[in-house]
Design an enzyme around this catalytic site. Structure first.
Site, PDB file in Angstrom:
ATOM      1  N   ASP A  38       0.867  -1.173   0.000  1.00  0.00           N
ATOM      2  CA  ASP A  38       0.000   0.000   0.000  1.00  0.00           C
ATOM      3  C   ASP A  38       0.913   1.235   0.000  1.00  0.00           C
ATOM      4  O   ASP A  38       2.130   1.144   0.163  1.00  0.00           O
ATOM      5  CB  ASP A  38      -0.986  -0.006   1.170  1.00  0.00           C
ATOM      6  CG  ASP A  38      -2.209   0.869   0.854  1.00  0.00           C
ATOM      7  OD1 ASP A  38      -2.143   1.681  -0.092  1.00  0.00           O
ATOM      8  OD2 ASP A  38      -3.228   0.759   1.550  1.00  0.00           O
TER       9      ASP A  38
HETATM   10  C1  NOJ Z   1      -3.912   4.048  -0.060  1.00  0.00           C
HETATM   11  C2  NOJ Z   1      -5.107   3.153   0.022  1.00  0.00           C
HETATM   12  O1  NOJ Z   1      -5.093   2.444   1.240  1.00  0.00           O
HETATM   13  C3  NOJ Z   1      -5.180   2.157  -1.123  1.00  0.00           C
HETATM   14  O2  NOJ Z   1      -6.379   1.455  -1.034  1.00  0.00           O
HETATM   15  C4  NOJ Z   1      -5.039   2.859  -2.437  1.00  0.00           C
HETATM   16  O3  NOJ Z   1      -5.159   1.943  -3.492  1.00  0.00           O
HETATM   17  C5  NOJ Z   1      -3.684   3.552  -2.456  1.00  0.00           C
HETATM   18  N1  NOJ Z   1      -3.648   4.533  -1.411  1.00  0.00           N
HETATM   19  C6  NOJ Z   1      -3.397   4.222  -3.785  1.00  0.00           C
HETATM   20  O4  NOJ Z   1      -4.155   5.344  -3.943  1.00  0.00           O
END
Ligand code: NOJ
Length: 762
Positions: free
Chosen positions: A294
């Site tokens: 993430d």
């Molecule tokens: C953080 C989020 O937790 C995730 O779900 C997302 O895909 C990413 N950012 C990218 O934007």
């Protein structure tokens, strides 16, 4: 500049291998691109390999002149050196093409980029938020909605979405419940499968399909106290039986990628978690796609107190099975050195890169790096009328009728004076929801606009209560208005004159989603006060709720005669709501997340354990599992939702009194439409395994069927239960089917059911 001879070598390798693969791939579960990938890998330097594992966000103006200084300049430089494998947040053919051109024409090996984006419930034409979609229980419609999102995103240069989020959650305080499919692992698994199928289609190289991501692996939905990014401690029984199943279902559906999670799971960050990523995902489940971290989650292992510095974080993450580093730069900074120093085995790098390159082949990027970059297609595809029809259909199916007394709904189409109140009633932006990708601001049909399409009633509008100050955005905290009562009087005035008052209240879209946890989940700001004031003037109220999570609205549930749960329904929101209010669509949605009476009941979920001291219905005992200030029961249970017609369940029958190994049993029920309108019912079957080596929930959804019934019509619905239905995972993660006694329940929600019992003999 890449040398011509290298391009030639790669092209020749590809041709040669595609000929070989055609004859060798059948019957083998190895990727058909294995040989191409191996050959390419064999000519890559260690730095180029690590570069493939590096993903950056395209926050800079990619089509403008390349900056000479600052982080963007460094990233351009890295791109030219082949040190970036994927970009996210770059949208639109022009922008994607500009970067892809650098990757393909200026790097030594010309390996194309994968372009990722959070296409969560639409790209430009927005469907309802995923929690709303799940309330439709309509797997075909959900799949279709993902197809629409994929087609628009793919036409805009994107080939990878970070969806579906398949995190089970039992905590309405957590803002990200809007992105998921609710609290149930059985339904969540079917929805995960449908969404993966919708995004990826049957041919990943087709220019209308994109790779999907099952996220966030794992346990993210169990953040303590519902506070986003918070600690997660879940026991093995919950992990195997509740958290894992939708991820496993996504794997079985062929999802191409996984995203790990920000949280620690029982003390170990998911990003550095070998048990999750290597033992379970890549081991037990044999997942051969790629795992992306993430955003910055590799670096976050430092504040988690798990890695001492960036170098160690990179080492721990790669060893644990995180293949791609989203935005923390730690792989590109440290992995090559770690390999050279002998701290990380190059085989781990090779494995990660193979997974990444394989996906690039599967997406067709090696055949044509500009496959998703066709300006004409971009113009033609995005916003197609058929997409609007699909999201309207999805929106109608997502609406849940929570209450309908005094037959207030559906509304007469003629001769009514209606007062429409609430800031959200005229809002064209909030219904787009959080995670709205590239939806144009204010592009949703408002409730007011939807109702205006029924011209034979007299529609008066007053905002009455302001929910927010300013125009909230994804990157700002929403400022809730708690002082402005200046609109109350005008609203009361029109409420006085009207036969029916429609009040649209709830949350602003950016009050749910990432980093939008709440400790109170009633109606924010002055909305509750406003509702009570209007009720005193005219109690003939239809309350339309717009929200991204279950709300605790005990007062409204008791006093207000009609309540319609309309979530954030996307671009066609107002049309869908109006059609439901006027009965042109008979509502059929059923909740997929329990609505608590108050925040103190959280976590509250239908598939809880019985405890040694289950409370009896009269709630009068002292030393039993209960509260002294509220009942244990929810405000609205899982699976609940009304229709403008009514359904009666009778004749629950079992084909025999039990079954044994490899056998099955049939459970049937007769459902009759006892009202006066055509209606859709979701017939639900639940099981309770009465005793087992690990105690089982009081009810678990194990089947459902949607039927459309004409007034007076009766249909027999039959379910087949087998070992798959009655088994569970023990605390070591082993699948168990144990002899015993089972209760079976069938009904239109998780509470009011017909029931019977059967036995299973091993
Ligand atoms: C953080 C989020 O937790 C995730 O779900 C997302 O895909 C990413 N950012 C990218 O934007």
């Amino acid at each position: 500049m890449k040398s011509l001879s290298l391009i030639l070598i790669i092209v020749l390798m590809n041709i040669l291998h595609s000929c070989q693969n055609n004859s060798a791939s059948s019957g083998s579960n190895q990727s058909p691109y294995a040989k191409q990938v191996d050959s390419l890998l064999s000519i890559m330097t260690l730095e180029e390999k690590v570069g493939q594992m590096n993903q950056y966000s395209g926050f800079w103006e990619v089509t403008g002149p390349a900056p000479e200084e600052g982080s963007a300049a460094i990233r351009y430089e890295q791109l030219r050196k082949g040190l970036i494998g994927s970009m996210l947040n770059v949208t639109g053919v022009e922008n994607v093409k500009a970067l892809q051109k650098i990757a393909v024409e200026e790097t030594r090996l010309g390996i194309p980029l994968i372009i990722g984006y959070d296409v969560i419930h639409g790209y430009k034409t927005m469907a309802p938020i995923p929690l709303a979609e799940s309330a439709s229980w309509d797997l075909e419609a959900i799949k279709k909605s993902a197809e629409v999102a994929a087609a628009e995103a793919a036409a805009a240069g994107i080939n990878w979405t970070f969806a579906p989020m398949v995190d089970i959650s039992r905590d309405a305080r957590w803002g990200r419940v809007m992105e998921g499919a609710g609290e149930d692992p059985y339904l969540g698994s079917l929805i995960a499968k449908a969404r993966v199928a919708g995004f990826q289609g049957t041919d990943l190289k087709a220019p209308h399909t994109i790779a999907a991501t099952a996220k966030h692996f794992a346990g993210y939905g169990f953040a303590e106290a519902g506070r986003d990014y918070n600690t997660v401690d879940v026991g093995t029984s919950t992990l195997y039986n509740q958290v894992f199943p939708p991820f496993k279902a996504a794997t079985d559906a062929g999802v191409k990628t996984f995203m790990n999670a920000f949280n620690v799971l029982n003390g170990v960050p998911a990003t550095g978690n070998t048990f999750l990523q290597r033992d379970i995902l890549k081991g037990k489940w044999n997942f051969n796609g790629l795992v992306v971290s993430d955003w910055g989650s590799i670096k976050e292992m430092i504040p988690h107190g798990y890695a001492k510095d960036g170098e160690q974080a990179a080492e721990l993450a790669v060893k644990a099975g995180s293949d791609m580093d989203m935005e923390s730069s730690l792989y590109v900074e440290h992995l090559a050195t770690l390999v050279k120093e002998g701290k990380v085995d190059e085989a781990l790098i090779d494995d990660a890169v193979k997974r990444i390159l394989t996906l690039k082949y599967e997406l067709g990027l090696f055949d044509n790096p500009y496959l998703y970059c066709d300006e004409l297609r971009e113009k033609e595809v995005i916003g197609k009328p058929a997409f609007h029809e699909a999201v309207l259909d999805m929106a109608k199916k997502s609406i849940v009728l929570l209450k309908n007394e005094k037959q207030l709904l559906p509304l007469n189409k003629k001769g009514l004076k209606i007062a429409l109140l609430g800031q959200l009633a005229a809002d064209k932006d909030s219904p787009l929801g959080s995670w709205r990708a590239l939806a144009a601001p204010n592009s949703a049909v408002s409730v007011q606009e939807g109702l205006e399409k029924y011209p034979d009633n007299d529609l008066l509008f007053e905002q009455g209560v302001r929910l927010t100050d300013g125009s909230p955005s994804f990157l700002q905290e929403v400022q809730i208005n708690t002082t402005d009562r200046s609109g109350f009087e005008a609203a009361k005035n029109i409420a006085k004159q009207a036969e029916v008052v429609i009040i649209v209240l709830g949350e602003h879209a950016f009050q749910s989603g990432e980093a939008r946890s709440r400790t109170e989940i009633g109606l924010p700001g002055l909305q509750q006060e406003f509702l009570e004031e209007i009720y005193k003037i005219n109690p003939n109220i239809v309350l339309v709720l717009m929200n991204g999570r279950p709300l605790a609205i005990e007062w409204a549930a008791e006093k207000i005669p009609a309540i319609v749960e309309a979530w954030q329904l996307g671009t066609q929101s107002g049309n869908a709501i109006a059609q439901v209010l006027y009965g042109d669509y008979n509502p059929s949605g059923k909740l997929t997340m329990t609505f608590p009476r108050n925040v103190g009941q959280i976590p509250i979920y239908y598939n809880h354990k019985n405890t040694g001291r289950p409370v009896l219905p009269d709630n009068k005992q002292i030393f039993w599992s209960h509260y002294i200030d509220a009942t244990n029961s929810p405000l609205f249970p899982f699976g609940y939702g009304l229709s403008y017609t009514s359904f009666e369940y009778k004749n629950l029958q079992l084909s025999k009194n039990g079954f044994s190994k490899d056998g099955s049993i049939e459970v049937s029920v007769e459902v009759t439409n006892t009202g006066y309108l055509l209606g859709k019912e979701t017939v639900q079957l639940y099981l309770h395994d009465l005793y087992a080596s690990v105690s089982r929930p009081v009810k678990e959804l194990k089947g459902f069927e949607q039927i459309d019934l004409q007034p007076g019509e009766t249909r027999k619905v039959t379910f087949i239960l087998n070992e798959e239905s009655i088994g569970f995972f023990d605390n070591e993660g082993n699948w168990k089917v144990e002899s015993g006694e089972f209760k079976v329940f069938v009904g239109g929600n998780s509470v009011n059911n017909l029931e019977s019992v059967f036995f299973y003999e091993e």
